[in-house]
Design an enzyme around this catalytic site. Structure first.
Site, short mmCIF file in Angstrom:
data_model
loop_
_atom_site.label_atom_id
_atom_site.label_comp_id
_atom_site.label_asym_id
_atom_site.label_seq_id
_atom_site.Cartn_x
_atom_site.Cartn_y
_atom_site.Cartn_z
N HIS A 1 1.26 -1.24 -0.06
CA HIS A 1 0.12 -0.24 0.21
C HIS A 1 0.82 1.38 0.19
CE1 HIS A 1 -3.56 2.28 0.53
NE2 HIS A 1 -2.69 3.08 1.41
N CYS A 2 0.77 2.31 -0.65
CA CYS A 2 1.27 3.22 -1.22
C CYS A 2 1.31 4.03 -0.79
CB CYS A 2 1.91 3.60 -2.75
SG CYS A 2 3.02 4.80 -2.74
N PRO A 3 1.01 4.85 0.15
CA PRO A 3 1.05 6.49 1.18
C PRO A 3 1.21 7.52 0.17
CG PRO A 3 3.10 5.55 1.76
CD PRO A 3 2.81 5.24 1.11
#
Length: 376
Positions: free
Chosen positions: A107-109
């Site tokens: 999951h990419c912030p």
């Protein structure tokens, strides 16, 4: 170590502000002073490709399993109680996106979105255009700086103080973005294209190696072998399995564990990016459904094969993602003592063998990649 932001929306605001400031202030205050209109047009085209790829990485769903999906025979069966569907191989449930993600990488912030099977090409193109755009810009900024330094003895009224100020500000900022994004781009290429692995799967392989060196992996693999291939549990194979355990660490890790989805560099690229004619196309993507993947020859099951070859053909991860056998709702550990399998109760607190809490050398665990460990 993955970045965690107090306010998730800042993960998109920061890159947008940074890109806007570097890209447009550089063009207005520096590039427009000396660069030809053709190069200026090229720079803006590159910047536009960056923006579009970034938007697609943000808004494209990373891919969710079909409700009709059913696991194949001789594969692990994982049912997601939150999505109320079976998870395909390589899929995980993202706690933030609240869905199961096909071939979940992390999951990419910075996109407020998962990087998965459907949007990995957009994410990789975004990184590519960042590297191209900032690399080109840094070259031009340094070129201009060298020129101005060479004519520094000319009268000061011939120089734009604004241009010099922005050169001083933009060069380190642009260089920082170039280096950090280039490293991430290289990591993605190394994992997905060269190794055929997502970041989660790279972490998983490290976990398995850790179990191997602690002599905890092989007993679990043998238990799983008889579960997946009960027809191979012959008296002869049981004797061979016992001898294999007695050899312990003399059995090399790569002889009992293989990563099944690593084919070759070209095939890996086709798997995640699709046809090469679409690699730089803004809307290009993979051709398959993301729920079934081709495996390499080492991972193919062949009836009656040697014990080591049978272990290599176990579905990924070969330990089933459960280092400990679950029995009657109690956590118990399977070990071998004096050639006999012994099952005993185990307390998982502070046990870094446990998959849900294990950390690699970077301090990363499954939760750091966004995985909802409660439904793993």
């Amino acid at each position: 170590m993955p970045v965690k932001l107090k306010y998730p929306w800042m993960g998109v605001v920061i890159p947008c502000l940074l890109t806007s400031f570097i890209g447009y202030s550089a063009h207005i205050f520096v590039l427009a002073n000396f660069m030809s209109w053709k190069l200026q047009l090229w720079f803006q085209s590159s910047l536009t490709m960056l923006w579009i790829s970034y938007a697609l990485a943000i808004f494209t769903n990373p891919g969710r399993p079909a409700k009709s999906f059913k696991p194949l025979k001789k594969e692990w069966t994982h049912f997601c109680k939150k999505c109320q569907l079976f998870k395909p191989e390589r899929a995980h449930h993202c706690k933030t996106c609240n869905q199961c993600v096909l071939m979940m990488d992390h999951h990419c912030p910075w996109t407020m979105n998962c990087v998965g099977f459907k949007n990995f090409p957009h994410f990789l193109r975004f990184l590519f255009w960042v590297v191209v755009t900032t690399g080109f810009l840094l070259y031009q900024l340094l070129k201009r700086t060298i020129y101005l330094w060479g004519v520094k003895d000319l009268p000061s009224y011939l120089f734009e103080k604004t241009e010099i100020t922005f050169l001083i500000i933009l060069i380190p900022m642009d260089g920082f973005v170039l280096i950090t994004v280039a490293l991430l781009f290289i990591r993605c290429l190394s994992n997905q294209i060269i190794g055929g692995k997502t970041q989660i799967e790279s972490w998983e392989l490290e976990r398995l190696e850790n179990l191997y060196y602690r002599k905890k992996l092989l007993p679990q693999l043998l238990v799983n072998l008889w579960e997946i291939y009960p027809n191979e549990k012959t008296p002869e194979n049981k004797v061979l399995a016992k001898k294999l355990q007695e050899r312990g660490r003399k059995v090399r890790f790569e002889n009992i564990v293989t990563f099944p989805y690593d084919l070759d560099i070209w095939s890996n690229a086709l798997t995640v990016l699709g046809s090469p004619v679409q690699w730089l196309w803004l809307f290009g993507g993979p051709d398959s459904d993301g729920m079934h993947f081709k495996k390499n020859e080492l991972a193919l099951y062949e009836e009656g094969a040697a014990i080591e070859d049978l272990l290599l053909s176990l579905p990924w991860p070969p330990d089933g993602g459960r280092n400990f056998i679950q029995q009657k709702g109690t956590n118990v550990e399977s070990i071998t003592e004096n050639g006999e399998q012994v099952i005993r109760q185990r307390n998982f607190e502070n046990d870094n063998s446990y998959r849900k809490t294990w950390n690699n050398d970077w301090g990363e665990n499954l939760e750091d990649f966004g995985v909802d460990v409660d439904v793993e």
